[in-house]
Design a protein around this motif. Structure first.
Motif, mmCIF file in Angstrom:
data_model
loop_
_atom_site.group_PDB
_atom_site.id
_atom_site.type_symbol
_atom_site.label_atom_id
_atom_site.label_comp_id
_atom_site.label_asym_id
_atom_site.label_seq_id
_atom_site.Cartn_x
_atom_site.Cartn_y
_atom_site.Cartn_z
ATOM 1 N N ARG A 29 0.835 -1.214 0.000
ATOM 2 C CA ARG A 29 0.000 0.000 0.000
ATOM 3 C C ARG A 29 0.863 1.254 0.000
ATOM 4 N N VAL A 30 1.968 1.213 0.756
ATOM 5 C CA VAL A 30 2.890 2.352 0.777
ATOM 6 C C VAL A 30 3.476 2.555 -0.620
ATOM 7 N N HIS A 31 3.847 1.464 -1.278
ATOM 8 C CA HIS A 31 4.378 1.575 -2.644
ATOM 9 C C HIS A 31 3.336 2.187 -3.580
ATOM 10 N N LYS A 32 2.101 1.743 -3.460
ATOM 11 C CA LYS A 32 1.030 2.279 -4.307
ATOM 12 C C LYS A 32 0.892 3.785 -4.089
ATOM 13 N N LYS A 33 0.907 4.203 -2.834
ATOM 14 C CA LYS A 33 0.797 5.630 -2.497
ATOM 15 C C LYS A 33 2.010 6.400 -3.038
ATOM 16 N N PHE A 34 3.194 5.804 -2.918
ATOM 17 C CA PHE A 34 4.419 6.431 -3.426
ATOM 18 C C PHE A 34 4.328 6.590 -4.949
ATOM 19 N N ARG A 35 3.879 5.569 -5.610
ATOM 20 C CA ARG A 35 3.758 5.588 -7.070
ATOM 21 C C ARG A 35 2.709 6.607 -7.523
ATOM 22 N N GLU A 36 1.629 6.718 -6.776
ATOM 23 C CA GLU A 36 0.563 7.665 -7.131
ATOM 24 C C GLU A 36 1.034 9.120 -7.069
ATOM 25 N N MET A 37 2.030 9.390 -6.241
ATOM 26 C CA MET A 37 2.544 10.760 -6.156
ATOM 27 C C MET A 37 3.198 11.191 -7.456
ATOM 28 N N SER A 38 3.830 10.236 -8.143
ATOM 29 C CA SER A 38 4.541 10.562 -9.376
ATOM 30 C C SER A 38 4.591 9.331 -10.284
ATOM 31 N N PRO A 39 3.459 8.954 -10.873
ATOM 32 C CA PRO A 39 3.403 7.733 -11.685
ATOM 33 C C PRO A 39 4.330 7.751 -12.900
ATOM 34 N N ASP A 40 4.629 8.933 -13.403
ATOM 35 C CA ASP A 40 5.534 9.028 -14.544
ATOM 36 C C ASP A 40 6.984 8.750 -14.145
ATOM 37 N N LEU A 41 7.286 8.872 -12.872
ATOM 38 C CA LEU A 41 8.647 8.720 -12.368
ATOM 39 C C LEU A 41 8.872 7.364 -11.696
ATOM 40 N N VAL A 42 7.862 6.866 -11.000
ATOM 41 C CA VAL A 42 8.013 5.657 -10.183
ATOM 42 C C VAL A 42 7.505 4.429 -10.945
ATOM 43 N N PRO A 43 8.373 3.437 -11.157
ATOM 44 C CA PRO A 43 7.952 2.233 -11.871
ATOM 45 C C PRO A 43 7.108 1.307 -10.990
ATOM 46 N N LYS A 44 6.379 0.422 -11.641
ATOM 47 C CA LYS A 44 5.582 -0.562 -10.898
ATOM 48 C C LYS A 44 6.484 -1.543 -10.178
ATOM 49 N N SER A 45 7.571 -1.922 -10.824
ATOM 50 C CA SER A 45 8.503 -2.884 -10.241
ATOM 51 C C SER A 45 9.727 -2.158 -9.697
ATOM 52 N N MET A 46 10.101 -2.491 -8.476
ATOM 53 C CA MET A 46 11.264 -1.858 -7.849
ATOM 54 C C MET A 46 12.191 -2.943 -7.303
ATOM 55 N N THR A 47 12.584 -3.863 -8.159
ATOM 56 C CA THR A 47 13.361 -5.016 -7.714
ATOM 57 C C THR A 47 14.870 -4.789 -7.768
ATOM 58 N N ASN A 48 15.306 -3.693 -8.317
ATOM 59 C CA ASN A 48 16.739 -3.395 -8.359
ATOM 60 C C ASN A 48 17.057 -2.322 -7.325
ATOM 61 N N ASN A 49 17.722 -1.254 -7.735
ATOM 62 C CA ASN A 49 18.072 -0.195 -6.784
ATOM 63 C C ASN A 49 17.101 0.983 -6.834
ATOM 64 N N GLU A 50 15.975 0.835 -7.526
ATOM 65 C CA GLU A 50 14.997 1.915 -7.633
ATOM 66 C C GLU A 50 14.509 2.441 -6.277
ATOM 67 N N PRO A 51 14.332 1.577 -5.257
ATOM 68 C CA PRO A 51 13.837 2.087 -3.970
ATOM 69 C C PRO A 51 14.754 3.113 -3.298
ATOM 70 N N VAL A 52 16.021 3.159 -3.723
ATOM 71 C CA VAL A 52 16.945 4.125 -3.110
ATOM 72 C C VAL A 52 17.462 5.170 -4.099
ATOM 73 N N THR A 53 17.093 5.039 -5.368
ATOM 74 C CA THR A 53 17.604 5.994 -6.352
ATOM 75 C C THR A 53 16.527 6.912 -6.917
ATOM 76 N N ILE A 54 15.315 6.421 -7.060
ATOM 77 C CA ILE A 54 14.239 7.245 -7.606
ATOM 78 C C ILE A 54 13.675 8.107 -6.494
ATOM 79 N N LYS A 55 13.658 9.418 -6.723
ATOM 80 C CA LYS A 55 13.185 10.355 -5.705
ATOM 81 C C LYS A 55 11.947 11.092 -6.196
ATOM 82 N N VAL A 56 10.947 11.162 -5.323
ATOM 83 C CA VAL A 56 9.780 11.985 -5.610
ATOM 84 C C VAL A 56 10.068 13.365 -5.017
ATOM 85 N N PRO A 57 9.938 14.411 -5.811
ATOM 86 C CA PRO A 57 10.254 15.757 -5.328
ATOM 87 C C PRO A 57 9.349 16.212 -4.185
#
Length: 189
Positions: A29-57
Motif C-alpha cells: 500500500r505504501v508503494h502504491k501511495k508512493f507511485r501515485e505521487m509521481s506515476p511518470d517517475l516511479v515504476p511498478k517494479s522496484m526489484t533493483n536499486n529503484e527504492p533508493v535511487t528514484i526520488k519523488v520531489p
C-alpha cells in the motif's frame, strides 16, 4: 502463470518488514501511495536499486492528503529524506510512514519529533527552533512579543540544566507528560 508484476524481491520484502512496523500488505500500500505521487517517475517494479535511487520531489510529497494540512510537512520530508531537501526515495517514504504509523513505539516517535523540531540540526532545541515551530503551528498569527514570551516560558519550564535550550532528554521528559502526543503523531495508510 499470468502477468503478475513483481514489485519487490523477497529479500526486499523481508528487509522492509524487519526495518519497519509494516506487514507485507501495508508495504504494498505504501508503494502504491508512493507511485501515485509521481506515476511518470516511479515504476511498478522496484526489484533493483529503484527504492533508493528514484526520488519523488518535495512539492509532490507535500500534496499528499496525509501531509497537506500539516504545518510541518516540509520539515518532516526534510528529516526523512537522504538528501536533506525533502525529496523522498521509496525507502525514505517507507521510513516516514512507518514512524508515523500507529504501530511505531513512543520512543521512536519522540526521537523523530525531536529531529523535526531541531530546525538548525544542532542536537538541541533552542529559542530559534522553538520560534520557528511556534510560527508554523500558529500560522504566524502571534505577535513577535507573544512568540518570544511563549518560547521563554517553554525554556523556563523545560530546561533542567539551565543552558537555554532543550536537550533530547529534556524534550523527551516534556513529551512523556503530554498525553495527546501519540494520538497526534501518526498517519494512516
Amino acid at each position: 502463470m499470468g502477468n503478475k508484476v513483481v514489485i519487490f524481491t523477497e529479500d526486499q520484502f523481508e528487509n522492509y518488514q524487519d526495518c519497519t512496523f509494516f506487514t507485507r500488505k501495508e508495504i504494498l500500500r505504501v508503494h502504491k501511495k508512493f507511485r501515485e505521487m509521481s506515476p511518470d517517475l516511479v515504476p511498478k517494479s522496484m526489484t533493483n536499486n529503484e527504492p533508493v535511487t528514484i526520488k519523488v520531489p518535495l512539492d509532490k510529497t507535500e500534496k499528499l492528503p496525509e501531509l497537506r494540512e500539516n504545518p510541518f510537512r516540509q520539515r518532516i520530508c526534510q528529516v526523512f529524506s537522504r538528501d536533506g531537501k525533502g525529496n523522498l526515495t521509496f525507502e525514505d517514504f517507507l521510513d516516514l510512514l512507518s514512524v508515523f504509523s500507529e504501530q511505531a513505539p513512543r520512543d521512536i516517535k519522540v526521537f523523530y519529533a525531536f529531529k523535526i523540531y531541531d530546525f538548525d540540526e544542532d542536537q538541541h532545541i533552542g529559542p530559534q527552533d522553538l520560534e520557528q515551530g511556534l510560527r508554523l503551528l500558529t500560522r504566524n498569527e502571534l505577535t513577535p512579543e507573544e512568540v518570544t514570551q511563549v518560547c521563554e516560558k517553554v525554556i523556563e519550564e523545560s530546561d533542567v540544566d539551565g543552558d537555554g535550550k532543550l536537550s533530547f532528554m529534556e524534550f523527551e521528559h516534556v513529551i512523556t507528560r503530554a498525553p495527546d502526543f501519540l494520538s497526534t503523531f501518526h498517519i494512516r495508510i
